[in-house]
Design a protein around this motif. Sequence first.
Motif, PDB file in Angstrom:
ATOM      1  N   ARG A 313       0.830  -1.198   0.000  1.00 45.84           N
ATOM      2  CA  ARG A 313       0.000   0.000   0.000  1.00 45.84           C
ATOM      3  C   ARG A 313       0.872   1.258   0.000  1.00 45.84           C
ATOM      4  N   ARG A 314       0.220   2.398  -0.208  1.00 45.73           N
ATOM      5  CA  ARG A 314       0.896   3.696  -0.137  1.00 45.73           C
ATOM      6  C   ARG A 314       0.447   4.401   1.145  1.00 45.73           C
ATOM      7  N   TYR A 315       1.157   5.499   1.484  1.00 46.83           N
ATOM      8  CA  TYR A 315       0.927   6.157   2.757  1.00 46.83           C
ATOM      9  C   TYR A 315       0.669   7.642   2.552  1.00 46.83           C
ATOM     10  N   ALA A 316      -0.266   8.175   3.340  1.00 44.22           N
ATOM     11  CA  ALA A 316      -0.723   9.547   3.150  1.00 44.22           C
ATOM     12  C   ALA A 316       0.334  10.574   3.521  1.00 44.22           C
ATOM     13  N   ALA A 317       1.302  10.173   4.330  1.00 47.54           N
ATOM     14  CA  ALA A 317       2.398  11.068   4.738  1.00 47.54           C
ATOM     15  C   ALA A 317       3.651  10.224   4.882  1.00 47.54           C
ATOM     16  N   PRO A 318       4.833  10.839   4.774  1.00 52.10           N
ATOM     17  CA  PRO A 318       6.066  10.067   4.947  1.00 52.10           C
ATOM     18  C   PRO A 318       6.103   9.384   6.309  1.00 52.10           C
ATOM     19  N   VAL A 319       6.585   8.153   6.304  1.00 49.89           N
ATOM     20  CA  VAL A 319       6.648   7.392   7.542  1.00 49.89           C
ATOM     21  C   VAL A 319       7.942   6.601   7.579  1.00 49.89           C
ATOM     22  N   ASP A 320       8.553   6.553   8.762  1.00 47.77           N
ATOM     23  CA  ASP A 320       9.719   5.714   9.026  1.00 47.77           C
ATOM     24  C   ASP A 320       9.598   5.274  10.473  1.00 47.77           C
ATOM     25  N   VAL A 321       9.041   4.088  10.669  1.00 45.95           N
ATOM     26  CA  VAL A 321       8.726   3.640  12.019  1.00 45.95           C
ATOM     27  C   VAL A 321       8.978   2.144  12.124  1.00 45.95           C
ATOM     28  N   VAL A 322       9.444   1.728  13.284  1.00 48.95           N
ATOM     29  CA  VAL A 322       9.630   0.311  13.575  1.00 48.95           C
ATOM     30  C   VAL A 322       8.423  -0.181  14.364  1.00 48.95           C
ATOM     31  N   LEU A 323       7.795  -1.228  13.845  1.00 49.35           N
ATOM     32  CA  LEU A 323       6.614  -1.808  14.468  1.00 49.35           C
ATOM     33  C   LEU A 323       6.975  -3.119  15.141  1.00 49.35           C
ATOM     34  N   GLU A 324       6.597  -3.250  16.404  1.00 47.97           N
ATOM     35  CA  GLU A 324       6.741  -4.515  17.126  1.00 47.97           C
ATOM     36  C   GLU A 324       5.398  -5.230  17.019  1.00 47.97           C
ATOM     37  N   VAL A 325       5.347  -6.282  16.196  1.00 51.32           N
ATOM     38  CA  VAL A 325       4.087  -6.957  15.881  1.00 51.32           C
ATOM     39  C   VAL A 325       3.977  -8.252  16.683  1.00 51.32           C
ATOM     40  N   GLU A 326       2.810  -8.448  17.287  1.00 48.16           N
ATOM     41  CA  GLU A 326       2.510  -9.695  17.991  1.00 48.16           C
ATOM     42  C   GLU A 326       1.495 -10.478  17.164  1.00 48.16           C
ATOM     43  N   ASP A 327       1.820 -11.725  16.834  1.00 54.17           N
ATOM     44  CA  ASP A 327       0.911 -12.563  16.047  1.00 54.17           C
ATOM     45  C   ASP A 327       1.025 -13.999  16.547  1.00 54.17           C
ATOM     46  N   ALA A 328       0.176 -14.347  17.505  1.00 52.93           N
ATOM     47  CA  ALA A 328       0.256 -15.672  18.122  1.00 52.93           C
ATOM     48  C   ALA A 328      -0.172 -16.774  17.169  1.00 52.93           C
ATOM     49  N   PHE A 329      -1.097 -16.485  16.254  1.00 54.02           N
ATOM     50  CA  PHE A 329      -1.614 -17.536  15.383  1.00 54.02           C
ATOM     51  C   PHE A 329      -0.734 -17.768  14.162  1.00 54.02           C
ATOM     52  N   CYS A 330      -0.064 -16.738  13.686  1.00 59.00           N
ATOM     53  CA  CYS A 330       0.886 -16.866  12.565  1.00 59.00           C
ATOM     54  C   CYS A 330       2.226 -16.304  13.043  1.00 59.00           C
ATOM     55  N   PRO A 331       2.982 -17.081  13.799  1.00 58.69           N
ATOM     56  CA  PRO A 331       4.176 -16.558  14.474  1.00 58.69           C
ATOM     57  C   PRO A 331       5.258 -16.035  13.536  1.00 58.69           C
ATOM     58  N   TRP A 332       5.199 -16.385  12.247  1.00 55.46           N
ATOM     59  CA  TRP A 332       6.201 -15.862  11.318  1.00 55.46           C
ATOM     60  C   TRP A 332       6.104 -14.338  11.172  1.00 55.46           C
ATOM     61  N   ASN A 333       4.985 -13.762  11.590  1.00 55.75           N
ATOM     62  CA  ASN A 333       4.835 -12.307  11.528  1.00 55.75           C
ATOM     63  C   ASN A 333       5.352 -11.595  12.769  1.00 55.75           C
ATOM     64  N   SER A 334       5.526 -12.327  13.863  1.00 55.24           N
ATOM     65  CA  SER A 334       5.910 -11.684  15.117  1.00 55.24           C
ATOM     66  C   SER A 334       7.323 -11.124  15.032  1.00 55.24           C
ATOM     67  N   GLY A 335       7.521 -10.008  15.723  1.00 55.22           N
ATOM     68  CA  GLY A 335       8.832  -9.380  15.749  1.00 55.22           C
ATOM     69  C   GLY A 335       8.786  -7.960  15.253  1.00 55.22           C
ATOM     70  N   ARG A 336       9.982  -7.402  14.982  1.00 52.51           N
ATOM     71  CA  ARG A 336      10.084  -5.991  14.605  1.00 52.51           C
ATOM     72  C   ARG A 336      10.228  -5.831  13.091  1.00 52.51           C
ATOM     73  N   TRP A 337       9.458  -4.866  12.582  1.00 50.67           N
ATOM     74  CA  TRP A 337       9.439  -4.546  11.158  1.00 50.67           C
ATOM     75  C   TRP A 337       9.643  -3.050  10.987  1.00 50.67           C
TER      76      TRP A 337
END
Length: 410
Positions: A313-337
């Motif tokens: 997707r595209r973003y309405a404003a510039p962004v540079d952020v690290v997301l700590e994602v929790e995903d118990a059901f699909c653990p391959w997504n968990s961690g920092r992005w």
Amino acid sequence: MTSTDLRKLRPDQWDEWYANLELAFGGVPESPEERETWRALTEFERAIAAWDDGRIVGTAGSFSFRLSVPGGAVVPTAGVTAVSVAATHRRRGVLSAMMRRQLDDVRAAGEPLAILVASEPAIYGRFGYGIASRQLRAEIDTSRVRLTVPPDADGVRLREADPTAVLDACEALYARLVPGRPGMLRRLPGWERLGVLDPESRREGASPRRCVLAEVDGELRGYARFAVRPEWDVAGPKGTVVLHDLEALDPAAYGALWRFLWGIDLTSTLQVGPRPVDDPWQHMVDDARRCGVRFRDSLHLRPVEVGAALAARRYAAPVDVVLEVEDAFCPWNSGRWRLTGDASGAECVRTEAPAGLALTVGDLGAAYLGDTSLTALAGTGRVRELRSGALAEAAGAFSWPVAPWLPHGF
């Protein structure tokens, strides 16, 4: 956990599979027309049956969709459908087993998103789905509410046509609109039939479905599909116009179609929905209180591959952020992005850098199309700001000027 056996559905098993689905949703058989439509749309390689002692006790499937996302990209997406568990097999892990199998298959197919329309919204949060779009419904008293349309609506020619005869032209117009609004589906061949699927059992006393076209210089600029439910009392006629679909390429055609619906003889109510929450007619009426507007959840979405989903997707404003994602059901997504992007493009990759925001994959799904604010989710405590300023930056970037909308269920 269940001992049931999960298998791909064979074509010769469809009738039993679908009968189980009908039973789970109340047991009223659908019309032959509806059953034929859904059988033709079933992707058997994506349909699952849960078996126990030689009979089907659970159903689930998905469609190969393409979903429009902020910025206009149309992203491969699994449209989760036909989920049911027999009443005799509840709380035995059948649903969890089917969801596990399904999301593994979706990931293997390279689809970064999964979506569904929930019969019971409380069910799917535990599998990582968040409410990503809403829908508007309304019941308008057209005898007391006045509508003001753009002046150039007078230059639009309206004509009624057989809905089936003009189906291809209407579908081509719909396809032009898909990139401009997140949450819409680029329909594969066969799906256009939903627009004219009109079994008498679903009409609730209304007429067969009708279609009016809006044209300028012979070019199709919009269409509306509707029905009329006649009603009379001692004071005279008080029928209802039931709007099923309305699409238009410009304000003139849009206004001309709404004015037509407003003025159909022998009616005093216009039943609207589902429509986008930012539908412009709301700013064309002189008394919004008499329009009976209400909102409800619509599209539920979960990122299956967080990196690919956020990069799409595209973003309405510039962004540079690290997301700590929790995903118990699909653990391959968990961690920092680390998400970097703007209106021209985006990248989302694994990182060891400190996180700016912490959130679940369901909250990420809720915010993905721009309808749900990360700031609102932070107010619940579910999104946590770990770096000062990260929340405002991310919330502004994830927002979008056009509300997402799913035109129809599946």
